[in-house]
Design an enzyme around this catalytic site. Sequence first.
Site, mmCIF file in Angstrom:
data_model
loop_
_atom_site.group_PDB
_atom_site.id
_atom_site.type_symbol
_atom_site.label_atom_id
_atom_site.label_comp_id
_atom_site.label_asym_id
_atom_site.label_seq_id
_atom_site.Cartn_x
_atom_site.Cartn_y
_atom_site.Cartn_z
ATOM 1 N N ASP A 17 0.852 -1.192 0.000
ATOM 2 C CA ASP A 17 0.000 0.000 0.000
ATOM 3 C C ASP A 17 0.886 1.239 0.000
ATOM 4 O O ASP A 17 2.096 1.157 0.147
ATOM 5 C CB ASP A 17 -0.976 -0.023 1.171
ATOM 6 C CG ASP A 17 -0.293 -0.057 2.515
ATOM 7 O OD1 ASP A 17 0.921 0.173 2.572
ATOM 8 O OD2 ASP A 17 -0.976 -0.333 3.508
ATOM 9 N N SER A 18 0.283 2.383 -0.187
ATOM 10 C CA SER A 18 1.064 3.605 -0.390
ATOM 11 C C SER A 18 1.629 4.196 0.891
ATOM 12 O O SER A 18 2.521 5.038 0.851
ATOM 13 C CB SER A 18 0.190 4.659 -1.064
ATOM 14 O OG SER A 18 -0.829 5.081 -0.170
ATOM 15 N N GLY A 19 1.096 3.783 2.042
ATOM 16 C CA GLY A 19 1.488 4.396 3.307
ATOM 17 C C GLY A 19 0.552 5.496 3.739
ATOM 18 O O GLY A 19 0.617 5.969 4.879
ATOM 19 N N GLY A 20 -0.338 5.915 2.846
ATOM 20 C CA GLY A 20 -1.226 7.026 3.165
ATOM 21 C C GLY A 20 -2.142 6.757 4.336
ATOM 22 O O GLY A 20 -2.338 7.626 5.192
ATOM 23 N N PHE A 21 -2.697 5.543 4.404
ATOM 24 C CA PHE A 21 -3.635 5.238 5.486
ATOM 25 C C PHE A 21 -2.950 5.357 6.841
ATOM 26 O O PHE A 21 -3.533 5.884 7.803
ATOM 27 C CB PHE A 21 -4.211 3.829 5.310
ATOM 28 C CG PHE A 21 -5.180 3.442 6.400
ATOM 29 C CD1 PHE A 21 -6.482 3.910 6.381
ATOM 30 C CD2 PHE A 21 -4.782 2.638 7.458
ATOM 31 C CE1 PHE A 21 -7.381 3.575 7.393
ATOM 32 C CE2 PHE A 21 -5.668 2.291 8.467
ATOM 33 C CZ PHE A 21 -6.966 2.760 8.429
ATOM 34 N N ASP B 272 -3.034 8.334 -1.778
ATOM 35 C CA ASP B 272 -4.331 8.998 -1.761
ATOM 36 C C ASP B 272 -4.545 9.630 -0.391
ATOM 37 O O ASP B 272 -3.834 9.325 0.560
ATOM 38 C CB ASP B 272 -5.453 8.001 -2.055
ATOM 39 C CG ASP B 272 -5.532 6.891 -1.003
ATOM 40 O OD1 ASP B 272 -4.471 6.529 -0.454
ATOM 41 O OD2 ASP B 272 -6.631 6.387 -0.737
ATOM 42 N N GLN C 291 -11.815 7.123 -4.404
ATOM 43 C CA GLN C 291 -12.330 7.628 -3.138
ATOM 44 C C GLN C 291 -13.696 8.282 -3.372
ATOM 45 O O GLN C 291 -14.261 8.177 -4.442
ATOM 46 C CB GLN C 291 -11.332 8.617 -2.526
ATOM 47 C CG GLN C 291 -10.063 7.968 -1.988
ATOM 48 C CD GLN C 291 -10.284 7.236 -0.661
ATOM 49 O OE1 GLN C 291 -11.388 7.223 -0.120
ATOM 50 N NE2 GLN C 291 -9.232 6.628 -0.128
ATOM 51 N N GLY D 277 -11.448 4.094 1.338
ATOM 52 C CA GLY D 277 -12.377 4.849 2.161
ATOM 53 C C GLY D 277 -13.558 4.065 2.673
ATOM 54 O O GLY D 277 -14.539 4.643 3.128
ATOM 55 N N ASP E 81 -8.050 -7.408 1.460
ATOM 56 C CA ASP E 81 -7.001 -7.599 2.471
ATOM 57 C C ASP E 81 -7.499 -7.063 3.800
ATOM 58 O O ASP E 81 -8.376 -6.186 3.837
ATOM 59 C CB ASP E 81 -5.711 -6.861 2.096
ATOM 60 C CG ASP E 81 -5.785 -5.386 2.491
ATOM 61 O OD1 ASP E 81 -5.196 -5.020 3.532
ATOM 62 O OD2 ASP E 81 -6.454 -4.604 1.793
ATOM 63 N N CYS F 7 -13.067 -28.177 9.773
ATOM 64 C CA CYS F 7 -11.863 -27.642 9.134
ATOM 65 C C CYS F 7 -10.804 -28.733 9.013
ATOM 66 O O CYS F 7 -10.596 -29.513 9.943
ATOM 67 C CB CYS F 7 -11.323 -26.470 9.962
ATOM 68 S SG CYS F 7 -9.829 -25.726 9.276
ATOM 69 N N CYS G 18 -7.530 -28.008 8.316
ATOM 70 C CA CYS G 18 -6.195 -27.410 8.381
ATOM 71 C C CYS G 18 -5.305 -28.191 9.346
ATOM 72 O O CYS G 18 -5.775 -28.990 10.157
ATOM 73 C CB CYS G 18 -6.279 -25.937 8.786
ATOM 74 S SG CYS G 18 -6.540 -25.612 10.554
ATOM 75 N N CYS H 23 -6.324 -27.853 13.104
ATOM 76 C CA CYS H 23 -7.522 -28.588 13.531
ATOM 77 C C CYS H 23 -7.314 -30.100 13.493
ATOM 78 O O CYS H 23 -7.997 -30.838 14.206
ATOM 79 C CB CYS H 23 -8.707 -28.174 12.670
ATOM 80 S SG CYS H 23 -9.264 -26.480 13.021
ATOM 81 N N HIS I 110 -4.853 -21.061 11.588
ATOM 82 C CA HIS I 110 -6.231 -21.495 11.358
ATOM 83 C C HIS I 110 -7.075 -20.396 10.724
ATOM 84 O O HIS I 110 -7.810 -20.645 9.753
ATOM 85 C CB HIS I 110 -6.888 -21.947 12.662
ATOM 86 C CG HIS I 110 -8.372 -22.102 12.518
ATOM 87 N ND1 HIS I 110 -8.958 -23.206 11.940
ATOM 88 C CD2 HIS I 110 -9.394 -21.250 12.817
ATOM 89 C CE1 HIS I 110 -10.270 -23.042 11.903
ATOM 90 N NE2 HIS I 110 -10.562 -21.869 12.437
#
Length: 379
Positions: A94-98, A148, A191, A218, A268, A306, A308, A311, A337
């Site tokens: 990501d851009s780092g903006g958040f 952004d 946005q 956003g 994500d 499950c 996995c 489990c 898990h």
Amino acid sequence: MTPITYELKKTCKQTGARLGRVHTPHGSFDTPTFMPVGTLATVKTMSPEELTEINANIILSNTYHLWLRPGEDIIKEAGGLHQFMNWDGAILTDSGGFQVFSLSENRHITEEGVHFRSHLNGEKLFLSPEKAIQIQNALGSDIMMALDECPPYPAEYDYMKSSVERTSRWAERCLKAHERTDEQGLFGIIQGGEYEALRKQSARDLISLDFPGYAIGGLSVGEPKDVMNRVLEFTTPLMPSNKPRYLMGVGSPDSLIDGAIRGVDMFDCVLPTRIARNGTCMTANGRLVVRNAKHARDFSPIDENCDCHVCKNYTRAYIRHLIKCNETFGFRLTTYHNLYFLLKLMEQVRKAISEDRLGSFREEFFEQYGFNKPNARNF
């Protein structure tokens, strides 16, 4: 040729959801997909080998945090982020903006960029569109994000309008600053908050710049689920059908399904790893807080449905013991898990799309998970 391409394989007749495949310089992955978050070049408690084992084909890392520690110059010297962390799958940064907007109370937005202080030591820092791209070029991620502005929810229309216009101008600067266009794809971020007119304006501006993919920003910032779904319903149709669509910061099971139904390809979120470290697990029957006292003598798996590794081999009683004792292995087991659960869920979503029954799958899943019950507890 762009390094990121999207192949649309099928559209679900029941819902309109998309089944596709994204191709990157470090492999391809099927969509809709969930991307585990590896903020500091690691998905917390998980090894790259374990991520491969659970069929994670793309992960996300964070530009802001890697800029501060260890520094993009060190990662570049190591041969790039893939080599630095020993991960040969795709990586999105990501851009780092958040983080600039969420971690720093003392920030000042200008047309040039954002002045703020480090959340680590208070050092004065400046992040511009050009700097965000320069860092990501050094990291060598497959998919980079344009810088952004991340407005809060709710935001007044006039503020949001000026923010959208600034984000569009920054997007142009990001494209001009991008130096590794044959190796890394740069996505724009749409946005506009909950305002349909502003989402249209943002989409129109960014699509005119011909990014190889687009994100919806956003959302998942405190708004009700019905607001998010409504925004998706009028935003995704604005996005090119021949390019990936990425909904940022969303990872609860219901929102993954509802987002896919509304045409989203990539998601994500830190949710599955964060709640795992608090002893909360995702199961086919809803959320399970394994650290609760009632599991002290419960020798069943986290989720009997499950398959996995966790489990198959460990009990709730044992995992509760580890977490209560603050043993890292317990956090590893719950994290493994939860990520497996979401990646398996996305497999089921893709299968349902291929069989034109995603709407029916949603109803069955929501019923079993408990989302349809009054006062159901979500994450």
